[in-house]
Enzyme design. Structure first.
Site, PDB file in Angstrom:
ATOM      1  N   ASP A 195      85.096 -38.875  79.421  1.00  0.00           N
ATOM      2  CA  ASP A 195      83.760 -38.751  79.219  1.00  0.00           C
ATOM      3  C   ASP A 195      82.991 -39.816  79.885  1.00  0.00           C
ATOM      4  OD1 ASP A 195      81.249 -38.704  77.864  1.00  0.00           O
ATOM      5  OD2 ASP A 195      82.002 -38.194  75.896  1.00  0.00           O
ATOM      6  N   HIS A 196      82.184 -39.651  80.930  1.00  0.00           N
ATOM      7  CA  HIS A 196      81.286 -40.577  81.346  1.00  0.00           C
ATOM      8  C   HIS A 196      80.191 -41.726  80.646  1.00  0.00           C
ATOM      9  CE1 HIS A 196      80.682 -42.682  85.040  1.00  0.00           C
ATOM     10  NE2 HIS A 196      80.585 -41.767  85.961  1.00  0.00           N
ATOM     11  N   ARG A 197      80.242 -40.879  79.208  1.00  0.00           N
ATOM     12  CA  ARG A 197      79.390 -41.561  78.357  1.00  0.00           C
ATOM     13  C   ARG A 197      79.893 -42.935  77.702  1.00  0.00           C
ATOM     14  NH1 ARG A 197      77.902 -36.869  74.432  1.00  0.00           N
ATOM     15  NH2 ARG A 197      80.125 -36.902  74.791  1.00  0.00           N
TER      16      ARG A 197
END
Length: 418
Positions: free
Chosen positions: A388-390
């Site tokens: 998850d790039h967040r």
């Protein structure tokens, strides 16, 4: 006259909204005790036996084997034993739900059958009408699940001949209508097959779809020399207890999650926060007859390699036998997917929502590899990390994946630690 009590399908938890009847454990006229199992049902999580909270005589059973009932639907009615009638309100409905042991896992699929009036009765809300035969005729009352099945398949219930009591339209009737090609827009597609998505498959589909909708995921890859990993497996398995490759990979994955806690986390979209977990609850993909399940090794970071290996074997066997409990399939903080067992080199794993990462492992296969400055044939594996790039940027994800690759190439120091 003794009171008649209804035992309804309880809310078993984990957001389950319905269950399929697998097997009846009592007949009409049987005397049941408090907490005696009366029916075996299958949910999207597991197969369980439901205990009746009343003592008395069974006066009716509602639903045929293979029929899906919504939570709150009546399962059986019981004429309560007179001396126990004052206590029935004190019993917690649905308490004592237990998983079915493997020996009782024989699955009976629904088939079109006619039930005599003295063996199975329908809910008292059924309207007693004649079977619908014409498009303009009234339709006998059916459950919301049957109406939904008809709606998604484009079936006009007024054209369906009900085989239930008093012409009630059952799920099997709708399925026969679909198979017979009665859909107006499919008259030329005689080979078309429609398979309802339900139970475990529905749960999997919902979770994967939500993951794709909500998580901005990225996948990165790296190849690693797994020759020493296989050697370590053989050395550690020379004793009485066998250690598999999955257990070794699990130990390395857990260590990487502790080293890079950004990936052992989840995103709270409502609170706009990233939650990092103190423990590593490792999920691992297990293929079963019902589809892909993800058993969870809770607090895997506190286990030795031997303990981790034993727990993985136990959970995998429970997954295959269909006896995993809801708690054994929830709470994962990161997941390991060893898809190499299917003979493929790589894939782009879909994150198991609401986690932040999944480590995928391809097959280990002999390939040309530069080892100690010379070309040699080595056992090579491709690793894929979807994250998850967040929760982090590429440098953290790359560090995690490189850490895993390095310890696959030199595993003994890590996996021999307590």
């Amino acid at each position: 006259m003794s009171p008649i009590r209804e035992f309804r399908l309880p809310d078993i938890g984990e957001g389950l909204i319905d269950a399929e009847i697998v097997r009846w454990l009592v007949d009409i006229g049987d005397h049941v005790q408090v907490d005696q199992p009366v029916v075996e049902v299958e949910t999207a999580k597991a197969t369980v036996e439901l205990p009746c909270p009343y003592e008395g005589t069974v006066t009716s059973r509602v639903g045929a084997v293979g029929e899906i009932l919504a939570v709150g639907s009546t399962l059986v009615t019981v004429e309560v034993t007179p001396e126990r009638s004052q206590d029935v309100g004190k019993v917690l409905v649905g308490s004592g739900v237990r998983a079915v042991p493997p020996r009782s896992r024989r699955r009976v699929r629904s088939v079109p059958v006619h039930h005599a009036a003295n063996t199975v009765v329908r809910p008292t809300s059924v309207t007693h009408t004649t079977p619908p035969a014409l498009a303009g005729a009234p339709v006998a009352v059916v459950s919301p699940l049957v109406r939904r099945l008809a709606r998604v398949n484009g079936i006009d219930l007024r054209t369906v001949q009900g085989t239930g009591a008093c012409g009630l339209v059952l799920r099997a009737d709708v399925e026969r209508a679909v198979a017979a090609g009665r859909r107006a827009d499919a008259v030329d597609c005689t080979e078309t097959e429609r398979i309802p998505i339900r139970s475990v498959r529905k749960k999997i589909a919902d979770k994967l779809s939500r993951s794709r909708r909500e998580i901005p995921d990225v996948t990165c890859w790296v190849d690693a020399d797994a020759t020493n990993l296989l050697t370590a497996r053989d050395v550690l398995s020379s004793a009485t207890e066998r250690t598999g490759v999955l257990a070794l990979l699990a130990r390395i994955c857990v260590a990487a999650a502790l080293r890079f806690p950004e990936l052992n986390s989840t995103v709270d979209t409502g609170g706009q926060e990233i939650i990092r977990f103190a423990n590593v609850n490792l999920g691992f993909a297990a293929q079963t007859d019902k589809g892909l399940l993800v058993p969870v090794v809770h607090k895997a970071n506190r286990m030795t390699l031997s303990q981790l290996s034993s727990e993985i074997r136990r959970l995998a066997e429970s997954a295959r036998s269909g006896t995993l409990t809801p708690s054994e399939m929830t709470g994962a903080t990161i997941t390991l997917n060893n898809y190499g067992r299917y003979g493929i080199d790589g894939a782009t794993p879909i994150i198991n929502h609401p986690e932040a990462a999944m480590l995928g492992v391809g097959r280990i296969v002999a390939k040309p590899w530069v080892h100690d400055g010379e070309l040699a044939v080595r056992q090579v594996v491709q690793l894929g990390l979807t994250f998850d790039h967040r929760v982090c940027n590429g440098d953290v994800a790359s560090g995690f994946l490189r850490y895993v690759a390095d310890h696959i190439e030199q595993p003994l120091k890590l996996i021999s630690a307590p």
